[in-house]
Design a protein around this motif. Structure first.
Motif, PDB file in Angstrom:
ATOM      1  N   GLN A 103       0.965  -1.172   0.096  1.00  0.00           N
ATOM      2  CA  GLN A 103      -0.079   0.041  -0.027  1.00  0.00           C
ATOM      3  C   GLN A 103       0.856   1.262   0.045  1.00  0.00           C
ATOM      4  OE1 GLN A 103      -3.618  -0.091  -0.103  1.00  0.00           O
ATOM      5  NE2 GLN A 103      -3.078   2.117  -0.755  1.00  0.00           N
ATOM      6  N   ARG A 104       2.035   1.062   0.753  1.00  0.00           N
ATOM      7  CA  ARG A 104       2.856   2.494   0.829  1.00  0.00           C
ATOM      8  C   ARG A 104       3.543   2.648  -0.507  1.00  0.00           C
ATOM      9  NH1 ARG A 104       8.003   2.201   4.795  1.00  0.00           N
ATOM     10  NH2 ARG A 104       8.461   0.730   3.161  1.00  0.00           N
ATOM     11  N   ALA A 105       3.850   1.599  -1.332  1.00  0.00           N
ATOM     12  CA  ALA A 105       4.371   1.663  -2.665  1.00  0.00           C
ATOM     13  C   ALA A 105       3.431   2.701  -3.436  1.00  0.00           C
ATOM     14  CB  ALA A 105       4.514   0.602  -3.377  1.00  0.00           C
ATOM     15  N   GLN A 106       2.412   2.667  -3.377  1.00  0.00           N
ATOM     16  CA  GLN A 106       1.348   3.610  -4.415  1.00  0.00           C
ATOM     17  C   GLN A 106       1.417   5.030  -4.230  1.00  0.00           C
ATOM     18  OE1 GLN A 106      -2.748   2.139  -4.377  1.00  0.00           O
ATOM     19  NE2 GLN A 106      -2.143  -0.127  -3.963  1.00  0.00           N
ATOM     20  N   LEU A 107       2.085   5.290  -3.157  1.00  0.00           N
ATOM     21  CA  LEU A 107       2.537   6.920  -3.110  1.00  0.00           C
ATOM     22  C   LEU A 107       3.612   7.204  -4.064  1.00  0.00           C
ATOM     23  CD1 LEU A 107       2.583   7.254   0.705  1.00  0.00           C
ATOM     24  CD2 LEU A 107       1.135   8.359  -0.896  1.00  0.00           C
ATOM     25  N   PHE A 108       4.159   6.461  -4.617  1.00  0.00           N
ATOM     26  CA  PHE A 108       5.555   6.563  -5.302  1.00  0.00           C
ATOM     27  C   PHE A 108       5.286   6.460  -6.907  1.00  0.00           C
ATOM     28  CE2 PHE A 108       7.017   5.207  -1.428  1.00  0.00           C
ATOM     29  CZ  PHE A 108       7.646   6.540  -0.652  1.00  0.00           C
ATOM     30  N   PRO A 109       5.692   6.931  -7.776  1.00  0.00           N
ATOM     31  CA  PRO A 109       5.620   6.919  -9.209  1.00  0.00           C
ATOM     32  C   PRO A 109       6.304   5.410  -9.759  1.00  0.00           C
ATOM     33  CG  PRO A 109       6.886   8.996  -8.812  1.00  0.00           C
ATOM     34  CD  PRO A 109       6.882   8.163  -7.637  1.00  0.00           C
ATOM     35  N   THR A 110       5.409   5.077 -10.752  1.00  0.00           N
ATOM     36  CA  THR A 110       6.091   3.622 -11.148  1.00  0.00           C
ATOM     37  C   THR A 110       6.793   3.867 -12.460  1.00  0.00           C
ATOM     38  OG1 THR A 110       3.975   3.065 -12.402  1.00  0.00           O
ATOM     39  CG2 THR A 110       4.036   2.378 -10.128  1.00  0.00           C
ATOM     40  N   LEU A 111       7.988   3.096 -12.615  1.00  0.00           N
ATOM     41  CA  LEU A 111       8.888   3.465 -13.853  1.00  0.00           C
ATOM     42  C   LEU A 111       8.886   1.868 -14.197  1.00  0.00           C
ATOM     43  CD1 LEU A 111      10.516   5.676 -15.322  1.00  0.00           C
ATOM     44  CD2 LEU A 111      12.594   4.869 -13.928  1.00  0.00           C
ATOM     45  N   ASN A 112       8.773   2.011 -15.647  1.00  0.00           N
ATOM     46  CA  ASN A 112       9.049   0.781 -16.371  1.00  0.00           C
ATOM     47  C   ASN A 112       9.860   0.868 -17.650  1.00  0.00           C
ATOM     48  OD1 ASN A 112       7.053  -0.855 -14.688  1.00  0.00           O
ATOM     49  ND2 ASN A 112       5.716   0.589 -15.587  1.00  0.00           N
ATOM     50  N   TRP A 145       2.061   8.213 -12.307  1.00  0.00           N
ATOM     51  CA  TRP A 145       1.843   8.601 -10.931  1.00  0.00           C
ATOM     52  C   TRP A 145       0.684   9.262 -10.560  1.00  0.00           C
ATOM     53  CZ3 TRP A 145       4.714  13.299  -8.580  1.00  0.00           C
ATOM     54  CH2 TRP A 145       4.752  13.455  -7.157  1.00  0.00           C
ATOM     55  N   GLU A 146       0.027   8.623  -9.539  1.00  0.00           N
ATOM     56  CA  GLU A 146      -1.284   9.248  -9.143  1.00  0.00           C
ATOM     57  C   GLU A 146      -0.998  10.200  -8.049  1.00  0.00           C
ATOM     58  OE1 GLU A 146      -5.423   8.489  -6.708  1.00  0.00           O
ATOM     59  OE2 GLU A 146      -4.602   6.615  -7.764  1.00  0.00           O
ATOM     60  N   ILE A 147      -1.286  11.570  -8.296  1.00  0.00           N
ATOM     61  CA  ILE A 147      -0.845  12.781  -7.157  1.00  0.00           C
ATOM     62  C   ILE A 147      -1.940  12.789  -6.035  1.00  0.00           C
ATOM     63  CG2 ILE A 147      -0.563  15.261  -6.758  1.00  0.00           C
ATOM     64  CD1 ILE A 147       0.179  15.140  -9.851  1.00  0.00           C
ATOM     65  N   ASP A 148      -1.392  12.504  -5.081  1.00  0.00           N
ATOM     66  CA  ASP A 148      -2.473  12.386  -3.942  1.00  0.00           C
ATOM     67  C   ASP A 148      -2.622  13.535  -3.018  1.00  0.00           C
ATOM     68  OD1 ASP A 148      -3.626  10.776  -2.044  1.00  0.00           O
ATOM     69  OD2 ASP A 148      -2.214  10.488  -0.848  1.00  0.00           O
ATOM     70  N   PHE A 149      -3.277  14.593  -3.865  1.00  0.00           N
ATOM     71  CA  PHE A 149      -3.660  15.801  -3.452  1.00  0.00           C
ATOM     72  C   PHE A 149      -4.598  15.791  -2.284  1.00  0.00           C
ATOM     73  CE2 PHE A 149      -2.794  17.527  -7.920  1.00  0.00           C
ATOM     74  CZ  PHE A 149      -2.239  18.590  -7.483  1.00  0.00           C
ATOM     75  N   TRP A 150      -5.530  14.739  -2.183  1.00  0.00           N
ATOM     76  CA  TRP A 150      -6.576  14.630  -1.233  1.00  0.00           C
ATOM     77  C   TRP A 150      -6.106  13.725  -0.117  1.00  0.00           C
ATOM     78  CZ3 TRP A 150      -8.267  18.958  -3.065  1.00  0.00           C
ATOM     79  CH2 TRP A 150      -8.543  19.189  -4.369  1.00  0.00           C
ATOM     80  N   GLY A 151      -4.996  13.196  -0.219  1.00  0.00           N
ATOM     81  CA  GLY A 151      -4.609  12.143   0.746  1.00  0.00           C
ATOM     82  C   GLY A 151      -5.464  10.715   0.844  1.00  0.00           C
TER      83      GLY A 151
END
Length: 504
Positions: A103-112, A145-151
């Protein structure tokens, strides 16, 4: 320029840690500020035979210092290594840790890394210059990357973190319970040993009496009534012996299950039940101390914090989701031209998804999150009330067992004297043999009651040690390890040692 501004704004929101989680206030403990006093609570025993807690709280008291029986200590040590329920609890911690990290990894961008090749044919009347065959080769990188504007993602990460920490506390509670269970079961085996000894002594005495009464009956100096009365004592003692032997074997089987392996043949010598010098003066402290000593209470609070974080995620679902995707690499109609000058290619595609109509799903999810938090509050309060009741019950028992056992010991001595006098009066022809049999039966009952009371007193001390949070450290003064500390079982079936506990 617009792209750079968008990324800068996103980074600012992430750093600021925007979240819609409600402010958390720990619920007030729904119990009295102190444990009950007066009456049975004012007769707590002092240290016994120089074995004292010296005012050390149960949570800071090593189990090797609480228990003095070397055989019991060895059994607890084996159980902590081999018990399968405890092993499952440790594996649950590893599973929850992995879920949190996912779950924490979803805070960061993914690069492939991306490599693609395609070849296509187009009908001649749909092409220019008659080019019916075409090829495309691409090599590069893609990022999203999903920007977590609203947390929303941050709240889900917090929920996973608290569920992980709750699992760690459940594992700690499982160890405290295991230490107590092994000690209780070992003491139960010792009690059955004492009961068997008393029963065997009673049976031997009853058999001797039966032989005498039978001889008297055979020679005509005794009655059949005396003979049958003597026989009933023999048969009852024989039946009790078989029942107690069965229960003793089953108690040992339960102990084997707890320690996770057959009883070793080279176990250290143990102490009899009446010589178990378990600490009697462990201080109870205040009910508020249980909030930091009892892992089951801390587990309930972590579950409450997880439910609180889930409300933040449910609130954030009402707001738009902002995602950034992009690629950068080289593209060419031929494989050999991929890395030539002028083959660079890139794309950047920000997107915003705003909920408009979802059939009330988001509203229902938010309502559900609020209800789940209320449930967790009630369970947290119930955990505190249960802990308060367990400790209060343990203190009431600790304040009464010593006086009860003293009285039962005096009663047993009196019953023994009564039997001796009854036999003397019977031999002198003053009383009938029924008086002897009654005294013998009453003595046997008193001896069993005394053994059961001694067992109950010791198991109460053991359980009170657990109720006050004891059993996590081995020696007094040891640095307590974290509840989520990795466990090395030293076997092929043991879980792989985990990484350091994740940061919140």
């Amino acid at each position: 320029m617009q792209k750079i501004s968008l990324i800068a704004i996103a980074a600012a929101f992430v750093v600021a840690g925007c979240t819609m989680e409600p402010h958390y206030d720990r619920p007030a403990a729904p119990v009295a500020a102190t444990f009950p006093t007066g009456g049975v609570y004012d007769t707590q025993p002092a240290a016994a035979a120089g074995h004292t807690a010296n005012g050390v709280a149960a949570a800071d008291l090593g189990w090797r210092d609480f228990f003095v029986d070397p055989r019991m200590q060895e059994l607890i040590e084996i159980a902590l290594k081999n018990n399968r329920d405890l092993r499952v609890s440790a594996l649950n911690v590893e599973e929850a840790r992995a879920q949190f990290q996912i779950q924490r990894a979803q805070l960061f961008p993914t690069l492939n890394a991306v490599a693609d090749g395609s070849r296509a044919r187009t009908p001649a009347d749909l092409t220019y210059f008659g080019q019916t065959l075409s090829s495309t080769y691409t090599v590069g990188l893609s990022a999203s990357w999903e920007i977590d504007f609203w947390g929303r993602i941050r709240s889900l990460k917090d929920q996973a973190l608290h569920e992980y920490l709750a699992t760690a506390q459940a594992r700690k509670a499982a160890q405290l319970s295991l230490v107590s269970q092994v000690a209780d079961q070992y003491l139960t085996v010792l009690a059955y040993d004492d009961l068997l000894k008393v029963t065997e002594d009673t049976l031997k005495t009853a058999q001797d009496s039966y032989r005498i009464t039978k001889l008297q009956f055979d020679t005509g100096t005794g009655t059949e009534l005396d003979l049958r009365q003597a026989q009933t004592v023999v048969e009852q003692a024989t039946a009790n012996q078989q029942a107690q032997a069965r229960l003793r074997a089953q108690a040992e089987n339960a102990l084997v299950l707890l320690i996770g392996e057959p009883l070793p043949a080279d176990l250290k010598p143990g102490l009899p039940l009446n010589d178990q010098n378990i600490l009697t003066d462990v201080p109870a402290g205040l009910p508020s101390d249980l909030l930091t000593r009892r892992p089951d209470i801390m587990e309930a609070e972590e579950q409450l914090l997880a439910a609180n974080a889930n409300i933040g995620a449910a609130r954030a679902a009402f707001f738009p989701k902002i995602s950034l995707t992009g690629t950068f690499g080289t593209e060419s109609p031929t494989l050999g031209g991929l890395f030539k000058a002028g083959s660079a290619a890139w794309s950047f595609a920000p997107s915003i998804t705003a909920p408009i109509f979802e059939g009330g799903t988001n509203i229902a999810n938010l309502d559900l999150a609020h209800v789940e938090k209320k449930v967790q509050i009630a369970q947290y309060e119930k955990a505190i009330q249960t802990a308060f009741r367990e400790v209060a019950d343990g203190l009431a028992a600790r304040g009464t067992y010593d006086q009860q056992i003293d009285a039962l010991a005096r009663d047993t001595q009196a019953e023994q004297r009564r039997l001796d006098l009854s036999e003397l009066r019977y031999k002198n022809g003053v009383d009938s043999y029924l008086t002897v049999l009654t005294a013998q039966t009453d003595l046997y009952t008193a001896q069993q009651t005394l053994i059961n009371a001694r067992l109950a007193r010791l198991t109460n001390l053991v359980d009170l040690y657990q109720y006050l949070g004891g059993g996590w450290i081995e020696h007094t003064g040891d640095q307590p390890r974290p509840a989520d500390a990795p466990t090395d079982y030293g076997s092929a079936s043991a879980p792989v040692a985990a990484s350091a506990p994740p940061a919140g």
